[in-house]
Design an enzyme around this catalytic site. Structure first.
Site, mmCIF file in Angstrom:
data_model
loop_
_atom_site.group_PDB
_atom_site.id
_atom_site.type_symbol
_atom_site.label_atom_id
_atom_site.label_comp_id
_atom_site.label_asym_id
_atom_site.label_seq_id
_atom_site.Cartn_x
_atom_site.Cartn_y
_atom_site.Cartn_z
ATOM 1 N N ASP A 158 0.850 -1.194 0.000
ATOM 2 C CA ASP A 158 0.000 0.000 0.000
ATOM 3 C C ASP A 158 0.886 1.245 0.000
ATOM 4 O O ASP A 158 1.708 1.442 0.901
ATOM 5 C CB ASP A 158 -0.900 -0.008 1.233
ATOM 6 C CG ASP A 158 -2.081 0.939 1.101
ATOM 7 O OD1 ASP A 158 -1.926 1.995 0.472
ATOM 8 O OD2 ASP A 158 -3.159 0.610 1.625
ATOM 9 N N SER A 207 -6.845 4.289 -1.727
ATOM 10 C CA SER A 207 -6.598 2.848 -1.802
ATOM 11 C C SER A 207 -7.819 2.074 -2.267
ATOM 12 O O SER A 207 -7.686 1.027 -2.896
ATOM 13 C CB SER A 207 -6.149 2.317 -0.433
ATOM 14 O OG SER A 207 -4.920 2.874 -0.067
ATOM 15 N N ASP A 266 -10.286 -2.695 6.087
ATOM 16 C CA ASP A 266 -9.746 -1.499 5.446
ATOM 17 C C ASP A 266 -9.771 -1.664 3.925
ATOM 18 O O ASP A 266 -9.995 -2.752 3.399
ATOM 19 C CB ASP A 266 -8.326 -1.240 5.948
ATOM 20 C CG ASP A 266 -7.877 0.193 5.741
ATOM 21 O OD1 ASP A 266 -8.715 1.044 5.410
ATOM 22 O OD2 ASP A 266 -6.675 0.457 5.920
ATOM 23 N N THR A 268 -7.902 -1.878 1.098
ATOM 24 C CA THR A 268 -7.264 -2.863 0.212
ATOM 25 C C THR A 268 -7.750 -4.278 0.477
ATOM 26 O O THR A 268 -8.145 -4.978 -0.468
ATOM 27 C CB THR A 268 -5.736 -2.746 0.319
ATOM 28 O OG1 THR A 268 -5.345 -1.409 -0.039
ATOM 29 C CG2 THR A 268 -5.050 -3.728 -0.611
ATOM 30 N N ASP A 408 2.083 2.496 3.516
ATOM 31 C CA ASP A 408 1.272 3.692 3.277
ATOM 32 C C ASP A 408 1.011 4.478 4.562
ATOM 33 O O ASP A 408 1.221 5.690 4.616
ATOM 34 C CB ASP A 408 -0.052 3.267 2.653
ATOM 35 C CG ASP A 408 -1.098 4.371 2.645
ATOM 36 O OD1 ASP A 408 -1.077 5.194 1.720
ATOM 37 O OD2 ASP A 408 -1.942 4.401 3.578
ATOM 38 N N HIS A 412 2.022 8.463 5.391
ATOM 39 C CA HIS A 412 1.074 9.523 5.724
ATOM 40 C C HIS A 412 1.568 10.342 6.909
ATOM 41 O O HIS A 412 1.326 11.553 6.981
ATOM 42 C CB HIS A 412 -0.297 8.939 6.047
ATOM 43 C CG HIS A 412 -1.142 8.641 4.846
ATOM 44 N ND1 HIS A 412 -1.531 9.603 3.945
ATOM 45 C CD2 HIS A 412 -1.690 7.481 4.402
ATOM 46 C CE1 HIS A 412 -2.262 9.055 3.000
ATOM 47 N NE2 HIS A 412 -2.380 7.764 3.247
ATOM 48 N N ASP A 450 -1.026 0.170 -4.745
ATOM 49 C CA ASP A 450 -2.308 0.730 -5.148
ATOM 50 C C ASP A 450 -2.198 2.198 -5.536
ATOM 51 O O ASP A 450 -3.030 2.717 -6.271
ATOM 52 C CB ASP A 450 -3.373 0.547 -4.056
ATOM 53 C CG ASP A 450 -2.853 0.861 -2.661
ATOM 54 O OD1 ASP A 450 -1.695 1.311 -2.542
ATOM 55 O OD2 ASP A 450 -3.596 0.650 -1.697
ATOM 56 N N HIS A 451 -1.156 2.862 -5.060
ATOM 57 C CA HIS A 451 -0.944 4.272 -5.406
ATOM 58 C C HIS A 451 0.440 4.662 -4.942
ATOM 59 O O HIS A 451 1.157 3.884 -4.296
ATOM 60 C CB HIS A 451 -1.994 5.174 -4.743
ATOM 61 C CG HIS A 451 -2.046 5.015 -3.257
ATOM 62 N ND1 HIS A 451 -1.102 5.554 -2.416
ATOM 63 C CD2 HIS A 451 -2.910 4.340 -2.457
ATOM 64 C CE1 HIS A 451 -1.382 5.232 -1.173
ATOM 65 N NE2 HIS A 451 -2.482 4.494 -1.163
#
Length: 687
Positions: A158, A207, A266, A268, A408, A412, A450-451
């Site tokens: 992620d 996500s 969550d 994903t 991920d 953040h 995913d990003h």
């Protein structure tokens, strides 16, 4: 009785402490901004037509979906409405009537649970008074040729940008005179590609809709899972698209596994099973997990499985989903110890934290300040091994999704060290999967993200000459190699705090402090101050440093809406290994990753006779042999000339000839109008 079932001893206050500092993805502020923008935009909107699925959607033949047409922002009745597919009424094409609904300003036409069974191009045309809309779909059959995979393991790091892979390689393997001392497991894969990640409604994805694209082959909107958005208030009635897991269970009886270090509800992990417009529908997503019943479910998020009477529960009803799973034959594990003891012959539910699992660094060091009472959580590679042990019992094969979630979540919070440790943890899980794949020879492994995130390596950070803050970031020739040490050779730095560290900078973040000292616990980068997010001094080793602004990093995102570093639209890496890995090359849209997995499996949902011939592009193949190809659009004929011999293909009649004599040659056109041939029949025809 297991620990999680004895939660009467856990107070709500203790649970609240456990949830702090996990770096969970925060979209609430952005959502509020979007809602405000939407409210402003509702003024004097022009009437429009919306069709779901959207234009240029691609389908696997036989995959189920909901079809919906909306006439929105109507100021008057548009009159008769025509909805056709390739010139025929849509209701007749699908063999089902519309469910018609309306409001004062809209009309809706919905047909649920339908499919296109025949590959080809489908044109949807909508006409309602002066309103018109045309969209085109492509329906594909999976490639039935070549070696096929029995199992597919999809790893999603992620937020794992290219820079995350580089950070993990540097910290795990190190460099000597510019050359890496070793490679990551994912670095060693057969195929590499890049993936574009934008959603249907935004350049930068979250996500949910990117993971949804991997699992369905369809775009969605921010916060959407397994759906196309509609104009209703409910988040649970939007037009659905079938997920790969649902297809594999109903068509092949394959097993499904979901493993994550986040809450299992969550975005994903939820994308494997879910259909909701709102990723925050976590109690409902937990029920969707129970409905599909993947054979393995491992992660955090137990708070949504417990009845509301249990302290710490986040449900608003008395459903005991853990009990329901156990009644359905699942072994339940709530710790690394009980996971290890779980049998491989039974289905498995493992929930190791009420919220997201703690990150690898804190779990591996027993950091009680971060872990609180959850001191026995498994690592990702042990969860992956156990999942494979259980899923491989099924002779029909399995699909397993494994997520490294806090790559991920810690980006953040601009905690790139914790993020990188989690990337290395996922790479070790990839190594476990590869050992299984090498032993059996029938398993495709796909690794992607995913990003992206805006973290980048600018050089190294060194305070050895008395400089600190920005002045201690060393670039170009001053960026001497970092001195991380892995004395025990476990692939992780023994200590993230060394004298010369990576200088990681962020391009899309709020104001934050960066002193390049490792935080004892995960810490928010910014805090609210009268409605504006400002840098959080708690992120500093010395929060009271009178000269702390030398560590201040001025942000680039809106300080009234964004408290964390945010996603970016950069392409992400993909690596593939095993049978079917050849489907993952070049630049891919995220929806194409789904079709790569489908092709690797040769998934046939219609029962139609499969075409196992190996087709090649005529023009490319002829050019490779030194020949030429010309098409006469007037006669709809194609001529191939090679070595003085010419073969003519009549695309209308389907016949091939040379010197006006009919010959045997296998050819067809694809959905893009390109001519395909079997190489063997073309070579035979050309002598």
């Amino acid at each position: 009785m297991t620990t999680l079932r004895m939660w009467k001893s856990v107070t709500a206050a203790a649970l609240a402490v456990a949830l702090v500092g996990t770096g969970a993805e925060v979209l609430s502020n952005q959502a509020a901004t979007v809602q405000a923008a939407d409210a402003a935009a509702t003024v004097a909107k022009a009437a429009s037509v919306y069709v779901a699925p959207i234009d240029r959607a691609e389908f696997l033949a036989g995959a189920k979906f909901d079809f919906r047409v909306e006439l929105n922002d109507l100021s008057s009745d548009p009159g008769a409405v025509s909805i056709t597919i390739n010139g025929k009424e849509a209701a007749d094409v699908f063999g089902k009537p519309y469910v018609k609904t309306s409001t004062d300003t809209s009309k809706e036409f919905t047909i649920r649970d339908v499919a296109f069974s025949v590959p080809g191009v489908y044109t949807v045309a909508v006409k309602a008074g002066s309103l018109t809309k045309t969209v085109k779909y492509t329906v594909n059959a999976a490639d039935a040729g070549g070696a096929k995979a029995k199992n597919v393991i999809l790893f999603i790091g992620d937020g794992m940008a290219f820079s995350s892979v580089t950070m993990a390689r540097i910290l795990s393997q190190g460099l000597t005179e510019g050359k890496y001392n070793g490679l990551l497991e994912m670095d060693k894969f057969d195929q590499r590609a890049v993936v574009t990640t934008s959603g249907m409604d935004s350049l930068v994805t979250d996500s949910a809709n990117s993971a949804s694209a991997y699992n369905t082959g369809h775009k969605s909107a921010v916060n959407g899972l397994g759906i196309y958005p509609d104009n209703t208030e409910s988040s649970l009635d939007d037009p659905k698209v079938e997920t790969l897991a649902e297809m594999l269970k109903r068509s092949r009886g394959m097993s499904v596994g979901i493993v994550s270090t986040s809450e299992i509800e969550d975005a994903t992990p939820a994308a494997v099973v879910s259909h909701t417009r709102r990723r925050s529908d976590k109690p409902e997503i937990a029920e969707m997990l129970y409905k599909l019943q993947p054979e393995v479910i491992l992660g955090g998020g137990s708070a949504y499985f417990l009845p509301q009477s249990t302290p710490g529960s986040k449900r608003k009803d008395d459903k005991d989903l853990i009990g329901d799973f156990e009644k359905s034959g699942y072994t339940f594990a709530d710790s690394a110890t009980s996971l290890k003891a779980a049998p491989s012959e039974k289905k498995l539910l493992g929930l190791f934290h009420p919220s997201d699992m703690n990150v690898y660094y804190d779990r591996s060091t027993g950091n009680k300040d971060a872990l609180k009472s959850f001191t026995d959580q498994p690592n990702l590679w042990d969860m992956t091994q156990k999942a494979i042990d259980v899923l491989s019992q099924n002779e029909n094969g399995f699909f397993l999704m494994v997520e490294g979630a806090s790559i991920d979540k810690q980006l953040h919070t601009v905690d790139w060290e914790r993020s990188t440790y989690d990337a290395i943890e996922m790479d070790k899980a990839i190594g476990i999967a590869r050992k299984f794949a090498e032993k059996n020879g029938d398993t495709l492994i796909v690794v992607t993200a995913d990003h992206s995130h805006s973290a980048s390596i600018a050089g190294t950070y060194w305070e050895g000459d008395g400089k600190s803050g920005r002045e201690a970031i060393r670039t170009y020739e001053a960026s001497q190699f970092p001195n991380y040490v892995d004395a025990n050779k476990d692939g992780f730095p023994d200590n993230p705090d060394v004298s010369r560290k990576l200088a990681v900078v962020f391009g899309a973040a709020p104001d934050y402090y960066e002193d390049y000292k490792f935080n004892k616990v995960p810490t928010a980068p910014a805090i609210d101050s009268d409605g504006v997010y400002v840098a959080n001094p708690a992120a500093l080793l010395n929060p009271d440093d009178p000269d702390k602004d030398r560590f201040l990093r001025t942000g680039t995102v809106n300080p009234t809406t964004d408290s964390q570093e945010v996603h970016t639209a950069d392409d992400v890496p993909l690596m593939a290994y095993g049978p079917g890995s050849e489907y993952f090359q070049g630049t891919l849209d995220n929806t194409q990753v789904f079709f790569g997995m489908v092709n690797s499996l040769g998934l046939n949902l219609t029962g139609a006779k499969v075409d196992t011939k190996k087709w090649v592009n005529l023009r490319d193949f002829a050019n490779l042999l030194g020949g030429t190809v010309k098409k006469n659009s007037t006669t709809n004929k194609v001529s191939i000339t090679l070595n003085g011999r010419t073969v003519v293909l009549n695309l209308t009649s389907g016949q091939a000839s040379t010197n006006n004599k009919i010959i045997k040659l296998e050819f067809k056109t694809d959905t893009d109008g390109e001519v395909l041939v079997t190489s063997s029949s073309l070579l035979a025809a050309l002598g």
